[in-house]
Enzyme design. Structure first.
Site, PDB file in Angstrom:
ATOM      1  N   HIS A  38     -24.957  34.351   7.914  1.00  0.00           N
ATOM      2  CA  HIS A  38     -23.976  35.440   7.840  1.00  0.00           C
ATOM      3  C   HIS A  38     -24.051  36.294   9.092  1.00  0.00           C
ATOM      4  CE1 HIS A  38     -21.128  38.073   5.873  1.00  0.00           C
ATOM      5  NE2 HIS A  38     -21.887  39.122   6.147  1.00  0.00           N
ATOM      6  N   HIS A  78     -21.584  38.864  11.768  1.00  0.00           N
ATOM      7  CA  HIS A  78     -20.386  39.514  12.315  1.00  0.00           C
ATOM      8  C   HIS A  78     -20.717  39.776  13.787  1.00  0.00           C
ATOM      9  CE1 HIS A  78     -18.679  40.164   8.330  1.00  0.00           C
ATOM     10  NE2 HIS A  78     -19.786  40.787   7.948  1.00  0.00           N
ATOM     11  N   ARG A 121     -19.099  52.416   8.544  1.00  0.00           N
ATOM     12  CA  ARG A 121     -17.927  51.553   8.701  1.00  0.00           C
ATOM     13  C   ARG A 121     -16.885  52.173   9.615  1.00  0.00           C
ATOM     14  NH1 ARG A 121     -13.862  49.522   3.933  1.00  0.00           N
ATOM     15  NH2 ARG A 121     -13.191  51.677   4.160  1.00  0.00           N
ATOM     16  N   TYR A 128     -13.061  38.095  10.511  1.00  0.00           N
ATOM     17  CA  TYR A 128     -11.843  38.686   9.956  1.00  0.00           C
ATOM     18  C   TYR A 128     -11.007  39.431  10.988  1.00  0.00           C
ATOM     19  CZ  TYR A 128     -15.070  42.706   9.519  1.00  0.00           C
ATOM     20  OH  TYR A 128     -15.985  43.696   9.751  1.00  0.00           O
ATOM     21  N   ARG A 130     -12.731  44.065  -3.002  1.00  0.00           N
ATOM     22  CA  ARG A 130     -11.976  45.236  -2.540  1.00  0.00           C
ATOM     23  C   ARG A 130     -10.782  44.818  -1.698  1.00  0.00           C
ATOM     24  NH1 ARG A 130     -16.908  46.209  -0.272  1.00  0.00           N
ATOM     25  NH2 ARG A 130     -15.952  46.524   1.784  1.00  0.00           N
ATOM     26  N   HIS A 189     -18.500  38.557   0.356  1.00  0.00           N
ATOM     27  CA  HIS A 189     -19.353  39.725   0.136  1.00  0.00           C
ATOM     28  C   HIS A 189     -19.299  40.083  -1.349  1.00  0.00           C
ATOM     29  CE1 HIS A 189     -18.325  41.026   4.520  1.00  0.00           C
ATOM     30  NE2 HIS A 189     -19.548  40.548   4.506  1.00  0.00           N
ATOM     31  N   HIS A 217     -25.089  39.222   0.292  1.00  0.00           N
ATOM     32  CA  HIS A 217     -25.715  40.478  -0.140  1.00  0.00           C
ATOM     33  C   HIS A 217     -26.161  40.401  -1.604  1.00  0.00           C
ATOM     34  CE1 HIS A 217     -24.804  42.250   3.654  1.00  0.00           C
ATOM     35  NE2 HIS A 217     -23.507  42.157   3.483  1.00  0.00           N
ATOM     36  N   ASP A 239     -26.160  39.375   9.705  1.00  0.00           N
ATOM     37  CA  ASP A 239     -25.069  40.291   9.370  1.00  0.00           C
ATOM     38  C   ASP A 239     -24.662  41.163  10.550  1.00  0.00           C
ATOM     39  OD1 ASP A 239     -23.147  41.705   8.029  1.00  0.00           O
ATOM     40  OD2 ASP A 239     -24.468  42.608   6.572  1.00  0.00           O
TER      41      ASP A 239
END
Length: 447
Positions: free
Chosen positions: A62, A64, A85, A124, A213, A235, A272, A323
């Site tokens: 995982h 990003h 975030r 993404y 979400r 996630h 997670h 991550d």
């Protein structure tokens, strides 16, 4: 044995075979695959000697990549995941294909120095500002593919479906200005774009559901059906707030909602999985869903500690990921899985060294679509990582326990498909620190 001229052989002081280290091992490689493994032998003329303990290549399940720009830049204000975030989105807003390539190339090279031979990129950031597609709608994804090739690692591109801005007790919210770059509008358009990407010998096209979400429940079955047979990541229950709003709107936990819509299963990885109920653990384990622990990120963002031993006992294989790249050190990530279990249970040895090596290697590769990697055995891809046993951190350690003391700084050699990518602790691209500085500093000088 005699190695054919087109082959090569590596002699290992110790090599991890099966569930532990074996001394004096010779690994013959031909056409990027392990052709033979001999034990209890001396090196033959022409063999390349690998020091210390040789492990299978590590799988970073995982990542990003663009979050690497945030390391050491978010500790001055406190807050929570949600305030962190905001700063992450500020970096995302500035990225274009060229800067994405430079940042990901440097981030993947840093991972390679730490023994990573395969990375799963949870991708993404698809479109241009305002959500306008590039001329090639997969241009940002292709930048990641090029970055991985330059850094010498194989890639599983987990192309991520992201459709809503968030979730409240009243329902899903619209995308904000930055999030429009993440979205294809609906699952059908997302699937059509992903369908233009193709596997290669060094690339697997997988998929991801960002979260409950960001993907409304009505869209989940289409994502699951469009990705049948491929790696699918999501996630799950990263923060309590995610659970609260999911139960308020859907009347279900995120894990239950995903199960209801056919998302869970052996091809799926829950990333997670921090805040789970006992029924959630049973759902994930009973379906054979892999769980990816990212303990340095979960600690950095104050998210919590996941029930990873309980998940494994329920039937979920375990993998690990970096991550947001608080550190690019999968050995440390694996060690934190055990350390966090000790802190919450009051017991040592919740994950034995062999279980941690399995999470680093075989299970990580399997959940990224590379079942032919992650073990030192004939027919497997020739991914080898030599960890020195004579450094200030590892000197005196038993080889079978080195996973609990070694760090990325102890890695000497990394081979990917039999090709040296790291030798003597130096990456083939040269000064990775300079690459990282050059890629990251422009983001912060623009503030």
């Amino acid at each position: 044995m005699t190695v054919e001229p087109e082959g090569q052989a590596f002699w290992c002081e110790h090599a991890w075979l099966g569930q532990g280290p074996v001394p004096r091992v010779r690994v013959a490689v031909r056409d990027a695959r392990i052709a033979a493994v001999e034990t209890g032998v001396d090196p033959a003329p022409g063999d390349e000697r690998l020091p210390g303990l040789v492990l299978p290549g590590f799988a970073n399940a995982h990542s990003h990549a663009f979050h690497r720009a945030l390391r050491g830049r978010t500790h001055d204000r406190g807050g929570t995941f949600w305030t962190w975030r905001d700063r992450m989105y500020a970096v995302a807003a500035r990225l274009d294909p060229d800067s994405y390539l430079a940042l990901a190339r440097a981030a993947y090279a840093e991972m390679s120095l730490a023994g990573v031979t395969v990375v799963g990129e949870f991708h993404y950031l698809h479109h241009g500002p305002g959500g306008t597609p590039y001329a090639d709608p997969n241009e940002m994804g292709r930048a990641l593919v090029q970055a991985a090739a330059d850094a010498g690692v194989r890639l599983t591109l987990l192309d991520t479906c992201y459709l809503a801005g968030g979730l409240t007790a009243a329902g899903h919210t619209p995308l904000d200005e930055v999030q429009t770059r993440f979205s294809d509008g609906d699952a059908a358009h997302w699937a059509a774009r992903v369908d233009r990407l193709e596997d290669s010998d060094t690339l697997r096209i997988g998929a991801a559901i960002h979260s409950v979400r960001a993907v409304p429940a009505a869209q989940l079955p289409q994502v699951a059906s469009a990705t049948a047979g491929r790696a699918l990541h999501v996630h799950v229950s990263e923060q309590p707030q995610e659970n609260e709003v999911c139960e308020a709107f859907y009347g279900r936990t995120p894990a239950a909602l995903l199960a209801d819509h056919g998302v869970l299963g052996p091809s799926t990885t829950a990333v997670h999985a921090t805040h789970l109920t006992l029924p959630d653990i049973a759902l994930l384990g009973g379906s054979g869903t892999t769980v990816c622990a990212c303990p340095s990120t979960e600690a950095d963002l104050a998210d919590g500690v996941g029930p990873f031993r309980a998940l494994r006992d329920a039937g979920s294989p375990l993998s690990v990921g970096s991550d947001q790249h608080v550190m690019s050190d999968l050995l440390a990530e694996a060690r934190l899985v055990e350390a966090h279990e000790r802190l919450t249970s009051g017991k040592r040895g919740r994950f034995r060294p062999a279980a941690l090596v399995d999470a680093l290697t075989a299970q990580g590769h399997a959940c990224l679509g590379w079942p032919d990697a992650g073990r030192i055995a004939p027919g497997q891809r020739a991914d080898l990582v030599a960890v020195r046993l004579d450094t200030p951190r590892t000197a005196g350690a038993a080889p079978e326990q080195v996973v609990l003391v070694a760090t990325a700084a102890d890695i000497d050699t990394v081979l990917v498909d039999g090709v040296p990518v790291v030798a003597g602790g130096v990456h083939r691209l040269g000064d990775v620190g300079a690459l990282l500085r050059g890629a990251i500093e422009p983001f912060w000088s623009m503030r």
